[in-house]
Design a protein around this motif. Sequence first.
Motif, PDB file in Angstrom:
ATOM      1  N   GLY A 153      -4.179  -4.588  -2.326  1.00 47.14           N
ATOM      2  CA  GLY A 153      -4.174  -3.205  -1.863  1.00 47.14           C
ATOM      3  C   GLY A 153      -3.061  -2.359  -2.433  1.00 47.14           C
ATOM      4  N   ALA A 154      -2.401  -2.838  -3.473  1.00 45.78           N
ATOM      5  CA  ALA A 154      -1.298  -2.078  -4.055  1.00 45.78           C
ATOM      6  C   ALA A 154      -1.825  -0.897  -4.873  1.00 45.78           C
ATOM      7  CB  ALA A 154      -0.449  -2.988  -4.941  1.00 45.78           C
ATOM      8  N   ASN A 155      -1.032   0.168  -4.912  1.00 49.12           N
ATOM      9  CA  ASN A 155      -1.327   1.325  -5.756  1.00 49.12           C
ATOM     10  C   ASN A 155      -0.731   1.053  -7.132  1.00 49.12           C
ATOM     11  OD1 ASN A 155      -1.802   3.828  -6.874  1.00 49.12           O
ATOM     12  ND2 ASN A 155      -0.142   4.841  -5.752  1.00 49.12           N
ATOM     13  N   PRO A 192       0.808  -1.235   0.000  1.00 47.84           N
ATOM     14  CA  PRO A 192       0.000   0.000   0.000  1.00 47.84           C
ATOM     15  C   PRO A 192       0.832   1.272   0.000  1.00 47.84           C
ATOM     16  CG  PRO A 192      -0.910  -1.611   1.535  1.00 47.84           C
ATOM     17  CD  PRO A 192       0.427  -2.144   1.100  1.00 47.84           C
ATOM     18  N   GLY A 193       2.068   1.206   0.478  1.00 51.16           N
ATOM     19  CA  GLY A 193       2.903   2.392   0.507  1.00 51.16           C
ATOM     20  C   GLY A 193       3.782   2.557  -0.700  1.00 51.16           C
ATOM     21  N   GLN A 194       3.649   1.670  -1.689  1.00 51.83           N
ATOM     22  CA  GLN A 194       4.472   1.732  -2.886  1.00 51.83           C
ATOM     23  C   GLN A 194       3.609   1.989  -4.116  1.00 51.83           C
ATOM     24  OE1 GLN A 194       6.425  -2.156  -2.666  1.00 51.83           O
ATOM     25  NE2 GLN A 194       8.336  -1.155  -2.055  1.00 51.83           N
ATOM     26  N   HIS A 195       4.229   2.597  -5.106  1.00 52.53           N
ATOM     27  CA  HIS A 195       3.559   2.833  -6.386  1.00 52.53           C
ATOM     28  C   HIS A 195       4.111   1.815  -7.377  1.00 52.53           C
ATOM     29  CE1 HIS A 195       2.554   5.753  -9.922  1.00 52.53           C
ATOM     30  NE2 HIS A 195       1.867   4.630  -9.961  1.00 52.53           N
ATOM     31  N   LEU A 196       3.259   0.909  -7.820  1.00 52.93           N
ATOM     32  CA  LEU A 196       3.670  -0.148  -8.733  1.00 52.93           C
ATOM     33  C   LEU A 196       3.196   0.156 -10.143  1.00 52.93           C
ATOM     34  CD1 LEU A 196       3.918  -1.588  -5.920  1.00 52.93           C
ATOM     35  CD2 LEU A 196       3.291  -3.696  -7.110  1.00 52.93           C
ATOM     36  N   LEU A 252       6.401   5.027 -20.906  1.00 52.89           N
ATOM     37  CA  LEU A 252       7.316   5.874 -20.148  1.00 52.89           C
ATOM     38  C   LEU A 252       6.577   6.726 -19.123  1.00 52.89           C
ATOM     39  CD1 LEU A 252       9.727   7.039 -23.009  1.00 52.89           C
ATOM     40  CD2 LEU A 252      10.078   5.207 -21.328  1.00 52.89           C
ATOM     41  N   ARG A 253       5.382   7.136 -19.449  1.00 52.34           N
ATOM     42  CA  ARG A 253       4.584   7.920 -18.502  1.00 52.34           C
ATOM     43  C   ARG A 253       4.236   7.096 -17.272  1.00 52.34           C
ATOM     44  NH1 ARG A 253      -0.373   8.436 -16.803  1.00 52.34           N
ATOM     45  NH2 ARG A 253      -1.139   6.771 -18.160  1.00 52.34           N
ATOM     46  N   VAL A 254       3.889   5.838 -17.482  1.00 49.78           N
ATOM     47  CA  VAL A 254       3.442   4.988 -16.373  1.00 49.78           C
ATOM     48  C   VAL A 254       4.613   4.566 -15.500  1.00 49.78           C
ATOM     49  CG1 VAL A 254       2.445   2.737 -15.810  1.00 49.78           C
ATOM     50  CG2 VAL A 254       1.367   4.186 -17.532  1.00 49.78           C
ATOM     51  N   VAL A 255       5.723   4.175 -16.113  1.00 46.21           N
ATOM     52  CA  VAL A 255       6.836   3.657 -15.309  1.00 46.21           C
ATOM     53  C   VAL A 255       7.647   4.777 -14.665  1.00 46.21           C
ATOM     54  CG1 VAL A 255       7.009   1.617 -16.779  1.00 46.21           C
ATOM     55  CG2 VAL A 255       8.506   3.568 -17.219  1.00 46.21           C
ATOM     56  N   GLY A 256       7.539   5.988 -15.198  1.00 50.08           N
ATOM     57  CA  GLY A 256       8.377   7.070 -14.706  1.00 50.08           C
ATOM     58  C   GLY A 256       8.150   7.402 -13.247  1.00 50.08           C
ATOM     59  N   ALA A 257       6.925   7.265 -12.749  1.00 49.77           N
ATOM     60  CA  ALA A 257       6.605   7.646 -11.380  1.00 49.77           C
ATOM     61  C   ALA A 257       6.528   6.452 -10.440  1.00 49.77           C
ATOM     62  CB  ALA A 257       5.268   8.402 -11.368  1.00 49.77           C
ATOM     63  N   ALA A 258       6.961   5.279 -10.883  1.00 46.64           N
ATOM     64  CA  ALA A 258       6.767   4.056 -10.095  1.00 46.64           C
ATOM     65  C   ALA A 258       7.967   3.753  -9.211  1.00 46.64           C
ATOM     66  CB  ALA A 258       6.499   2.878 -11.027  1.00 46.64           C
ATOM     67  N   ASP A 259       7.681   3.151  -8.054  1.00 41.47           N
ATOM     68  CA  ASP A 259       8.733   2.628  -7.186  1.00 41.47           C
ATOM     69  C   ASP A 259       9.179   1.248  -7.648  1.00 41.47           C
ATOM     70  OD1 ASP A 259       8.574   4.834  -5.292  1.00 41.47           O
ATOM     71  OD2 ASP A 259       6.652   3.967  -4.687  1.00 41.47           O
ATOM     72  N   VAL A 260       8.240   0.471  -8.143  1.00 41.87           N
ATOM     73  CA  VAL A 260       8.513  -0.890  -8.616  1.00 41.87           C
ATOM     74  C   VAL A 260       7.820  -1.066  -9.959  1.00 41.87           C
ATOM     75  CG1 VAL A 260       8.266  -3.365  -8.161  1.00 41.87           C
ATOM     76  CG2 VAL A 260       8.638  -1.772  -6.255  1.00 41.87           C
ATOM     77  N   VAL A 261       8.533  -1.660 -10.906  1.00 38.18           N
ATOM     78  CA  VAL A 261       7.966  -1.909 -12.236  1.00 38.18           C
ATOM     79  C   VAL A 261       7.945  -3.414 -12.490  1.00 38.18           C
ATOM     80  CG1 VAL A 261       8.181  -1.507 -14.715  1.00 38.18           C
ATOM     81  CG2 VAL A 261       8.838   0.287 -13.093  1.00 38.18           C
ATOM     82  N   LEU A 262       6.781  -3.931 -12.833  1.00 46.08           N
ATOM     83  CA  LEU A 262       6.637  -5.332 -13.219  1.00 46.08           C
ATOM     84  C   LEU A 262       6.333  -5.380 -14.710  1.00 46.08           C
ATOM     85  CD1 LEU A 262       5.488  -5.092 -10.104  1.00 46.08           C
ATOM     86  CD2 LEU A 262       4.986  -7.506 -10.488  1.00 46.08           C
TER      87      LEU A 262
END
Length: 228
Positions: free
Chosen positions: A161-163, A120-124, A184-194
């Motif tokens: 519950g992930a963001n 919940p505290g991470q942006h995926l 690039l827009r989506v992954v640019g602000a992420a803490d973790v990328v799958l």
Amino acid sequence: MLGHHYTHSFLETAVASVNAGCNLELSYGLRNNVFMHIPQALAMGNITLQMLRDRVRPLFYTRMRLGEFDPPAMNPYNSLDLSVVQSPEHRNLSLEAAVKSFVLLKNMRDTLPLQAQDLPGQHLAVVGPFADNPQVLFGDYAPVPEPQYIYTPRRGLEMLGANVSFTAGCSEPQCQRYSQAELLRVVGAADVVLVCLGTGVDVETEAKDRKDLSLPGHQLELLQDAVQ
């Protein structure tokens, strides 16, 4: 074997198969299949009656062990009804089998496993043609699943519950049209990328083999952009 030019006729294929130990043919319901030529091969002396008995014996032994020839009252499966289909016990066993079948090739900096309490505290960012398309998650010869039981990577993470931010990048495994700007827009602000990539039955199935192991279409470019 006939299609691969190992033999030149169904008769030759039947002889080669029986001699090699094959005792069962997937014939697609054709009236003129390979093993229908076994009597001819036997009459010509290409195979022996004892060889046929040796091939047939394990088939009937397996059927006997499965209870096919037992009285119905002796078969424990006759007491089952549709309530066992997709029962919690069976679904939990399927989940356990799936978890234990993963192959982890590298785990740099102990990135995995992701901890559910931290999500919940991470942006995926969940990206790729296999990230949220239930139609491409099943391989050749897989049963037709019930939609409500399909969990894509995106759906599974959101249930925890992930963001999650999502983009497929390309809508199908062939990945002929790739939206780099959206990725690039989506992954640019992420803490973790799958990144969810692969092939699926749209790319390869039985009798539809690939000539190399490269990712199809723009999938490699998608991966490189996500990493960069």
